[in-house]
Write an enzyme that holds these catalytic residues in place. Structure first.
Site, PDB file in Angstrom:
ATOM      1  N   CYS A  83      47.340  25.884  33.226  1.00 30.90           N
ATOM      2  CA  CYS A  83      46.148  25.901  32.059  1.00 30.90           C
ATOM      3  C   CYS A  83      46.663  25.969  30.771  1.00 30.90           C
ATOM      4  O   CYS A  83      47.488  25.107  30.455  1.00 30.90           O
ATOM      5  CB  CYS A  83      45.082  26.882  32.498  1.00 30.90           C
ATOM      6  SG  CYS A  83      43.650  26.607  31.827  1.00 30.90           S
TER       7      CYS A  83
ATOM      8  N   HIS B 189      43.948  26.670  38.615  1.00 32.85           N
ATOM      9  CA  HIS B 189      44.640  27.859  38.772  1.00 32.85           C
ATOM     10  C   HIS B 189      44.941  28.297  40.224  1.00 32.85           C
ATOM     11  O   HIS B 189      44.263  29.062  40.820  1.00 32.85           O
ATOM     12  CB  HIS B 189      43.594  28.901  38.057  1.00 32.85           C
ATOM     13  CG  HIS B 189      43.401  28.965  36.614  1.00 32.85           C
ATOM     14  ND1 HIS B 189      44.106  29.722  35.800  1.00 32.85           N
ATOM     15  CD2 HIS B 189      42.612  28.359  35.779  1.00 32.85           C
ATOM     16  CE1 HIS B 189      43.972  29.519  34.284  1.00 32.85           C
ATOM     17  NE2 HIS B 189      42.888  28.588  34.461  1.00 32.85           N
TER      18      HIS B 189
ATOM     19  N   GLU C  72      46.743  30.687  40.979  1.00 34.55           N
ATOM     20  CA  GLU C  72      46.971  32.053  41.061  1.00 34.55           C
ATOM     21  C   GLU C  72      45.443  32.685  41.466  1.00 34.55           C
ATOM     22  O   GLU C  72      45.481  33.932  41.818  1.00 34.55           O
ATOM     23  CB  GLU C  72      47.674  32.661  39.855  1.00 34.55           C
ATOM     24  CG  GLU C  72      46.882  32.927  38.681  1.00 34.55           C
ATOM     25  CD  GLU C  72      46.247  31.614  37.807  1.00 34.55           C
ATOM     26  OE1 GLU C  72      46.387  30.499  38.488  1.00 34.55           O
ATOM     27  OE2 GLU C  72      45.813  31.439  36.764  1.00 34.55           O
TER      28      GLU C  72
END
Lengths: 82, 232
Positions: free
Chosen positions: B87, B204, B206
């Site tokens: 990002c 994302h 994660e």
């Protein structure tokens, strides 16, 4: 002291969604004459330099390094006052 | 496996990245403050997390790119170390010229926070090698400036060198305009550099590395890095 007025704009051909939104709004207001809007940035940078040439060199560097992203933006500047 | 997570003022996915690297993957992971001039020790992976570094002033990533630590990141990349930018991390890597192109404002001008489907276009990279080519993964996005742009020549190079790793698709794997959440050219969601060791992606992974979060699909990115690191 030299004061540079710097204009940073999206390169031709790079989509400008903000410009598009502003144009739509102008059309809504009745300004059908508007055919294109490009939104950019305007910066005023005051530089201490011994000559305008020196100041110009510095501002050019600043634009190329940080103030504009050469992948998507163009810049131009002019000096005002002393 | 040793990982370092760069923390800028305004980073806000650093803890998520730490959780995944340390707790989920079991890696020896440190935070690295942006004002440091060098790494305290040698890392295998440098992760640049999401957020709004320096308030995204001027352009997303433009100011972070000149943080002290970024020359160490560039050296790490030059030396073949893995760099993953997620990002805002992707935006920083393009601003730093570690990845080609730029991230423009989303074409609809909205901040988008939603699940998207991604297709693994190249499963041969350090960041995707644990996946199958063509595999679909569901991972969230959360950004305002994710509209990937590159000029024609750069795009051709990206295609030729298989640098496009992930594209936005619909749930059946079709590359459609409706599945593109930000207007990114050719639905590009993630790319790598020519050498393959630097990767940037807007989604994302994660935030989708454990089933309790709704999807563990993002874990494949971290598993890939581990697998590639083990094999090389």
């Amino acid at each position: 002291m030299f004061t540079a007025r710097i204009y940073v704009t999206l390169k031709e051909g790079v989509l400008d969604p903000q410009g598009g939104a502003v144009m739509n709004s102008l059309h809504t207001l009745g300004y059908q004459s508007v055919k294109d809007v490009r939104v950019g940035k305007y910066l005023v940078v005051s530089v201490q330099a011994s000559s305008q040439e020196q100041a110009e060199k510095q501002v050019n560097e600043m634009c190329a390094k940080l103030l504009a992203n050469p992948v998507i933006e163009d810049y131009k500047f002019e000096f005002v006052g002393e | 496996m040793k990982a370092g997570i760069i923390v800028f003022p305004g980073s806000n996915c650093d803890s998520d990245a730490m959780h995944v690297c340390q707790q989920v993957m079991g890696w020896d992971t440190d935070y690295i403050w942006h004002a440091e001039n060098q790494f305290a020790r040698k890392y295998d992976l440098i992760l640049i997390p999401g957020g709004f570094s320096y308030g995204d002033y001027l352009r997303s990533g433009a100011i972070a790119r000149f943080a002290n630590i970024m020359s160490a990141v560039a050296d790490h990349a030059k030396g073949g170390g893995y760099v993953l930018g997620i990002c805002n991390g992707f935006q920083i890597l393009t601003e730093a010229n570690l990845l080609p192109g730029a991230l423009l404002r989303n074409n609809h001008l909205q901040f988008r926070c939603e699940q998207v489907w991604l297709k693994v276009e190249n499963a041969d990279s350090p960041f995707t090698c644990a996946a199958q080519e063509g595999q679909l993964i569901q991972v969230p996005i959360a950004h305002m400036d994710g509209n990937y742009f590159a000029d024609k020549e750069t795009l051709e190079q990206l295609q030729e060198n298989n640098q496009i790793l992930l594209r936005y698709v619909d749930e059946t794997g079709l590359l459609t305009a409706a599945a593109n959440p930000n207007g990114a050219i050719h639905n590009i969601a993630g790319i790598c550099n020519e050498a393959g060791n630097v990767c940037g992606m807007m989604p994302h992974p994660e935030r989708a590395a454990e089933h309790i979060l709704g999807s563990a699909d993002g874990r494949i990115i971290f598993e890939s890095i581990l697998q590639h690191w083990g094999e090389r």
